[in-house]
Scaffold this motif. Structure first.
Motif, PDB file in Angstrom:
ATOM      1  N   ASP A   1       0.785  -1.340  -0.086  1.00 44.29           N
ATOM      2  CA  ASP A   1       0.155   0.176   0.055  1.00 44.29           C
ATOM      3  C   ASP A   1       0.908   1.308  -0.035  1.00 44.29           C
ATOM      4  N   TYR A   2       2.115   1.177   0.265  1.00 45.81           N
ATOM      5  CA  TYR A   2       3.018   2.306   0.683  1.00 45.81           C
ATOM      6  C   TYR A   2       3.985   2.221  -0.764  1.00 45.81           C
ATOM      7  N   SER A   3       3.676   1.723  -1.811  1.00 47.90           N
ATOM      8  CA  SER A   3       4.502   1.698  -2.866  1.00 47.90           C
ATOM      9  C   SER A   3       4.181   3.001  -4.032  1.00 47.90           C
ATOM     10  N   ASN A   4       5.487   3.447  -4.512  1.00 49.25           N
ATOM     11  CA  ASN A   4       5.319   4.598  -5.143  1.00 49.25           C
ATOM     12  C   ASN A   4       4.736   4.693  -6.362  1.00 49.25           C
ATOM     13  N   ASN A   5       4.397   3.472  -7.108  1.00 49.68           N
ATOM     14  CA  ASN A   5       3.368   3.261  -8.338  1.00 49.68           C
ATOM     15  C   ASN A   5       2.973   2.043  -8.341  1.00 49.68           C
ATOM     16  N   THR A   6       2.146   1.655  -9.332  1.00 48.58           N
ATOM     17  CA  THR A   6       1.080   0.375  -9.285  1.00 48.58           C
ATOM     18  C   THR A   6       2.067  -0.554 -10.394  1.00 48.58           C
ATOM     19  N   GLU A   7       3.094  -0.186 -10.517  1.00 49.81           N
ATOM     20  CA  GLU A   7       3.667  -1.012 -12.047  1.00 49.81           C
ATOM     21  C   GLU A   7       4.212  -2.159 -11.275  1.00 49.81           C
ATOM     22  N   PHE A   8       4.538  -2.341 -10.353  1.00 54.21           N
ATOM     23  CA  PHE A   8       5.293  -3.654  -9.665  1.00 54.21           C
ATOM     24  C   PHE A   8       6.238  -4.328 -10.408  1.00 54.21           C
ATOM     25  N   ASP A   9       7.283  -3.219 -10.522  1.00 54.67           N
ATOM     26  CA  ASP A   9       8.519  -3.909 -11.375  1.00 54.67           C
ATOM     27  C   ASP A   9       9.567  -3.375 -10.795  1.00 54.67           C
ATOM     28  N   GLU A  10      10.577  -3.154 -11.573  1.00 57.02           N
ATOM     29  CA  GLU A  10      12.044  -2.457 -11.079  1.00 57.02           C
ATOM     30  C   GLU A  10      11.867  -1.182 -10.588  1.00 57.02           C
ATOM     31  N   SER A  11      10.816  -0.585 -11.214  1.00 55.61           N
ATOM     32  CA  SER A  11      10.987   1.200 -10.740  1.00 55.61           C
ATOM     33  C   SER A  11       9.857   1.239  -9.493  1.00 55.61           C
ATOM     34  N   THR A  12       9.205   0.185  -8.934  1.00 52.60           N
ATOM     35  CA  THR A  12       8.615   0.124  -7.560  1.00 52.60           C
ATOM     36  C   THR A  12       9.509   0.288  -6.527  1.00 52.60           C
ATOM     37  N   LYS A  13       8.930   1.211  -5.608  1.00 53.51           N
ATOM     38  CA  LYS A  13       9.682   1.043  -4.287  1.00 53.51           C
ATOM     39  C   LYS A  13       8.603   1.078  -3.238  1.00 53.51           C
ATOM     40  N   LEU A  14       8.946   0.946  -2.111  1.00 53.52           N
ATOM     41  CA  LEU A  14       8.054   0.805  -0.846  1.00 53.52           C
ATOM     42  C   LEU A  14       8.642   2.267  -0.133  1.00 53.52           C
ATOM     43  N   MET A  15       7.608   3.210  -0.091  1.00 53.90           N
ATOM     44  CA  MET A  15       8.065   4.127   0.657  1.00 53.90           C
ATOM     45  C   MET A  15       7.639   4.363   2.229  1.00 53.90           C
ATOM     46  N   VAL A  16       8.452   3.890   3.002  1.00 52.26           N
ATOM     47  CA  VAL A  16       8.149   3.344   4.319  1.00 52.26           C
ATOM     48  C   VAL A  16       9.405   3.560   5.228  1.00 52.26           C
ATOM     49  N   ASP A  17       8.961   3.814   6.379  1.00 56.93           N
ATOM     50  CA  ASP A  17       9.884   4.015   7.665  1.00 56.93           C
ATOM     51  C   ASP A  17       8.937   3.584   8.757  1.00 56.93           C
ATOM     52  N   TYR A  18       9.876   3.476   9.887  1.00 60.48           N
ATOM     53  CA  TYR A  18       9.373   2.722  11.051  1.00 60.48           C
ATOM     54  C   TYR A  18       7.988   3.501  11.827  1.00 60.48           C
ATOM     55  N   LYS A  19       8.263   4.934  11.497  1.00 56.65           N
ATOM     56  CA  LYS A  19       7.216   5.977  11.906  1.00 56.65           C
ATOM     57  C   LYS A  19       5.852   5.585  11.237  1.00 56.65           C
ATOM     58  N   LYS A  20       5.908   5.385   9.756  1.00 54.66           N
ATOM     59  CA  LYS A  20       4.466   5.065   9.184  1.00 54.66           C
ATOM     60  C   LYS A  20       4.054   3.664   9.558  1.00 54.66           C
ATOM     61  N   LEU A  21       4.994   2.507  10.040  1.00 53.16           N
ATOM     62  CA  LEU A  21       4.478   1.336  10.032  1.00 53.16           C
ATOM     63  C   LEU A  21       4.343   0.645  11.427  1.00 53.16           C
ATOM     64  N   LYS A  22       4.983   1.534  12.427  1.00 57.39           N
ATOM     65  CA  LYS A  22       4.784   0.854  13.772  1.00 57.39           C
ATOM     66  C   LYS A  22       3.518   0.692  14.439  1.00 57.39           C
ATOM     67  N   ARG A  23       2.412   1.072  13.719  1.00 51.86           N
ATOM     68  CA  ARG A  23       1.006   0.768  14.105  1.00 51.86           C
ATOM     69  C   ARG A  23       0.452  -0.669  13.696  1.00 51.86           C
ATOM     70  N   ILE A  24       1.278  -1.144  12.666  1.00 54.42           N
ATOM     71  CA  ILE A  24       0.837  -2.294  12.118  1.00 54.42           C
ATOM     72  C   ILE A  24       1.364  -3.638  13.075  1.00 54.42           C
ATOM     73  N   ASN A  25       0.160  -4.176  13.692  1.00 60.55           N
ATOM     74  CA  ASN A  25       0.581  -5.198  14.818  1.00 60.55           C
ATOM     75  C   ASN A  25       1.639  -6.353  14.016  1.00 60.55           C
ATOM     76  N   LEU A  26       1.610  -6.746  13.078  1.00 55.68           N
ATOM     77  CA  LEU A  26       2.382  -7.842  12.271  1.00 55.68           C
ATOM     78  C   LEU A  26       3.976  -7.428  12.127  1.00 55.68           C
ATOM     79  N   ILE A  27       4.237  -5.971  12.317  1.00 50.33           N
ATOM     80  CA  ILE A  27       5.611  -6.017  12.042  1.00 50.33           C
ATOM     81  C   ILE A  27       6.436  -6.002  13.631  1.00 50.33           C
ATOM     82  N   LYS A  28       5.842  -6.041  14.446  1.00 46.32           N
ATOM     83  CA  LYS A  28       6.221  -6.203  15.969  1.00 46.32           C
ATOM     84  C   LYS A  28       7.431  -7.124  16.000  1.00 46.32           C
ATOM     85  N   PRO A  29       7.129  -8.612  15.754  1.00 47.39           N
ATOM     86  CA  PRO A  29       8.078  -9.526  15.852  1.00 47.39           C
ATOM     87  C   PRO A  29       9.316  -9.346  14.872  1.00 47.39           C
TER      88      PRO A  29
END
Length: 185
Positions: free
Chosen positions: A108-136
């Protein structure tokens, strides 16, 4: 682009069509388990982690004697850089169904919808810390403890890499690690 022959074989079988997780799992089982060295060797590599993409590499923790367990072949999405290493999400700390669930949230944090070499996930801990799955999955990796180059996993390989059973836990079995991870979520 240099792609792992194993990953490329699975992609070729998909023929560019969307496939279910079950289909990918079956193809991976059919082709057999790839070696860690081949997965690293057959892809784009660098001495530094690729931010915004998944990375595979060999790792030897500095404090392994005191750790209850650790993964020596992590699949990591780097989040933050430090002077002595980086913070990242190691998907191997989750059983495969939860890895896929987390990956679905991360794209959901990708910079485009191509899902190829140009796609990057624009994330940092601050953005993701609320997602329970990342805790472990959150771990700090020290620069001096990486034992290989970083193998870049592009967006079109995310699902395949996430489904590969290549985690290498030391001091505990996969099921023990995943049981503890589930208790943290």
């Amino acid at each position: 682009m240099a792609v792992s022959k194993f990953i490329q074989a699975v992609k070729d079988e998909a023929r560019g069509r969307p496939r279910s997780t079950a289909w990918y799992k079956e193809k991976i089982k059919e082709f057999g388990k790839p070696s860690d060295q081949k997965l690293i060797r057959d892809g784009k590599r660098n001495n530094k982690p690729f931010y915004g993409r998944l990375n595979m590499f060999f790792y030897d923790p500095k404090f392994k004697k005191t750790l209850p367990y650790y993964d020596v072949f992590p699949l990591v999405l780097p989040l933050e850089t430090y002077d002595d290493g980086f913070l990242g999400i190691n998907l191997h700390y989750l059983p495969i169904p939860l890895r896929i669930k987390l990956l679905d949230k991360l794209v959901d944090y990708s910079n485009n919808t191509e899902f190829d070499e140009s796609t990057k996930l624009m994330v940092d801990y601050k953005k993701l810390k609320r997602i329970n799955l990342i805790k472990p999955t959150i771990h700090k990796y020290l620069a001096g403890q990486t034992k290989s180059q970083f193998r870049r996993i592009d967006a079109d390989e995310f699902t395949i890499a996430t489904l590969l059973p290549v985690q290498r836990f030391k001091k505990a079995s996969d099921s023990e690690v995943w049981k503890e991870s589930r208790s943290m979520i």
